[in-house]
Enzyme design. Structure first.
Site, PDB file in Angstrom:
ATOM      1  N   CYS B 127       0.952  -1.356   0.551  1.00  0.00           N
ATOM      2  CA  CYS B 127      -0.149  -0.150   0.271  1.00  0.00           C
ATOM      3  C   CYS B 127       0.819   0.954   0.390  1.00  0.00           C
ATOM      4  O   CYS B 127       1.107   1.657   0.610  1.00  0.00           O
ATOM      5  CB  CYS B 127      -0.751  -0.517   1.140  1.00  0.00           C
ATOM      6  SG  CYS B 127      -2.372   1.645   1.009  1.00  0.00           S
ATOM      7  N   GLY B 240      -4.334  -5.526 -12.216  1.00  0.00           N
ATOM      8  CA  GLY B 240      -3.786  -3.776 -13.126  1.00  0.00           C
ATOM      9  C   GLY B 240      -4.348  -3.918 -14.041  1.00  0.00           C
ATOM     10  O   GLY B 240      -3.967  -4.258 -15.293  1.00  0.00           O
TER      11      GLY B 240
END
Lengths: 271, 300
Positions: B127, B240
């Site tokens: 993250c 993605g």
């Protein structure tokens, strides 16, 4: 997601539009204060849908008509402004929690600044539908100038009392809609009235500070959001809790309507 | 359509990406959760996290920036308040795990391992929007190996490690996760980005920087999946900018055993199911009997 077709997309002034969409009859009746996520059916334009309040809603025999008010503020709304009759769109909704309507209240005060009139139109329709309209509704409408006072003609036909303010004094009282409020609330009992507000953050913040302590107000917030269903957490706003702490709530799923006093203004960008 | 990642058996390779599907219930009105390969829930920390102050998101060309900051209700509230709903479905539930320290990762892993209804853990070392933990661990192969290895020591659940693209060499990170005992690696998390409001001369995000997701990052993600899949022996899960079945197939053909769908859920709540049916149609059209035949089938 529902497929929709633009019925009309009318320009109201330099940057505001009123769009009507035809949707299949399976579309659920919205509650006042709810919103939809709108995007084009064709793979074009921005990636994300845009949240727009339900401004009008009509159920007909074999379809429904959804009315939306919007202001051109970026790529998404600029694209909407180019749509014309027949354009195909996708609608997700109705979403969020709407305004709470308490039928025991004697008067309903609807406060809108600028584009904040969008959810108020449908709220007024729903109040009238519950026989809470007419003289029981009071509208406080504010805008930068006369040209941006939208929805005025329609509200005038609803029978409520109408108070208007403009920042430049071109119509009604010169000042903000928040400044109208103390005069209107004077002499009224907090238990007898319900207040509903929607508008830019600056207006809601000054409303919060000018609202007499014993009155409460339901405020509808606007925020950038990606999903509209509480998953992305992009639209989080900071709210006070009873224990004097703070919590982050999603405008889409926990709102968009919050108690005005719950909103923590420290972290809200006011432009 | 079935695939295996270690001992984790998925009925199909279409998973949801952490942070884009809530705790499942948010999308249950739109998606039959039983049909998904797996649900990866929003990152869980030991204690609840407020996340970052708003504004948190900004749309960008073909993508979006977010800086949510891992807002979540904490692992205990998840187990008591959210997991019972997910147990109603015949779907693999993967818990994404986050900690500010290695010890916090381990406590969350231990608690989830002792809980029924969790089918795998996904260690979030990627993250970009938190000050401690997250990508601070994910850009150092030794830290990835340590977090993975110690998590491996406290759980017998299938262990996935979600990697950051904000590194010079993704293969070093992939190898580190494998050496630590991961059953699979997931990539990519978001690319660190930034966007400026030129009228006000301020960043669009209060956090200043955020993580870029969406179609804009897909070519980077496909390249990294291809590189990682050639480096490690454990399965790679591609993430993605997957919006369509064709996007998912790019990842699978490049070497991904499964895929995670993220930002597409925001755009189209039914994206996962449409991708799944698109995969089926592709397999029929190409006479492919098992999705596994397609994994890493790239000809160069």
């Amino acid at each position: 997601m529902c497929r929709a077709n633009v019925i009309y997309n009318r320009r109201l002034n330099d940057r505001d539009f009123h769009m009507a969409l035809r949707l299949p009859k399976e579309f659920v009746d919205p509650r006042p204060g709810q919103f939809v996520m709108l995007r084009p059916a064709a793979p074009e334009g921005p990636l994300l849908s845009r949240p727009l309040s339900v401004h009008r809603f009509t159920r007909l025999h074999d379809h429904v008509v959804l009315g939306l008010l919007y202001r051109v503020v970026g790529r998404g709304t600029a694209m909407f402004s180019r749509w014309s009759s027949g354009t195909e769109a996708l609608v997700l909704g109705p979403l969020g929690n709407g305004f709470r309507i308490d039928g025991k209240k004697q008067e309903h005060i609807l406060i809108a600044g600028g584009m904040g009139v969008a959810p108020m139109g449908y709220l007024a329709d729903c109040l009238r539908g519950r026989n809470l309209g007419g003289q029981r509704m009071i509208f406080c409408l504010g805008a930068k100038s006369q040209g941006e006072l939208i929805g005025l003609e329609r509200l005038e036909t609803m029978g409520g009392r109408l108070h208007i303010s403009t920042d430049d004094g071109t119509m009604g009282t010169c000042g903000t809609v928040a400044e109208l409020l103390p005069g209107i609330l004077g002499g009224r009992e907090p238990e007898a009235v319900e207040l509903y507000a929607c508008g830019p953050p600056g207006m809601l913040k000054s409303l919060a500070s000018s609202l007499p302590g014993d009155f409460s107000c339901q405020a509808s917030l606007e925020a950038r959001m990606a999903c509209g269903v509480g998953a992305c957490l992009g639209c989080a706003m900071t709210m006070r809790t009873d224990g004097k702490g703070v919590v982050r709530k999603s405008v889409c799923r926990d709102g968009p309507v919050f108690d005005l006093r719950e909103i923590c203004w420290d972290e809200i960008v006011i432009t | 359509m079935g695939v295996e990642i270690g001992s984790l058996r998925l009925k199909n390779p279409v998973m949801t990406a952490s942070g884009t599907f809530g705790y499942g219930e948010e999308y249950a009105p739109y998606v039959d959760l039983n049909r998904l390969g797996a649900i990866v829930v929003k990152g869980l920390s030991w204690k609840p996290r407020l996340g970052n102050p708003p504004p948190r998101i900004m749309e960008t060309p073909a993508g979006m920036l977010n800086a949510i900051g891992l807002q979540n209700i904490g692992v205990k509230a998840f187990i008591s308040g959210k997991l019972p709903f997910l147990r109603n479905f015949d779907v693999a539930v993967v818990a994404n795990v986050y900690g500010e320290t290695v010890e916090e990762y381990l406590r969350v892993c231990e608690l989830l391992t002792a809980t029924s209804g969790i089918h795998a853990l996904e260690i979030n070392v990627s993250c970009p929007n938190v000050k401690k933990g997250g990508v601070a661990f994910g850009t150092d192969p030794e830290m990835i190996a340590e977090v993975t290895g110690r998590a491996r020591g406290v759980t017998d659940l299938p262990l996935l490690v979600k990697l950051s693209p904000n590194v010079t060499d993704i293969t070093a990170m992939a190898a580190a996760a494998e050496s630590g005992g991961a059953d699979g690696i997931c990539l990519i998390n978001t690319l660190t980005g930034m966007s400026v409001d030129v009228e006000r001369r301020v960043p669009h995000l209060k956090n200043i920087t955020g993580g870029l997701s969406g179609p804009a990052i897909k070519p980077v993600a496909v390249r990294m999946v291809w590189e990682a899949a050639r480096t490690v022996k454990i399965p790679v899960i591609g993430i993605g900018g997957i919006m369509t079945a064709a996007d998912a197939l790019e990842f699978i053909i490049a070497g991904a055993t499964a895929v995670q769908v993220g930002t597409a859920n925001f755009v189209n709540p039914k994206a996962t199911l449409e991708i799944l049916s698109g995969l089926g149609a592709y397999m029929n059209r190409h006479g492919v009997g098992s999705i596994k035949e397609l994994v890493g089938s790239l000809t160069t």
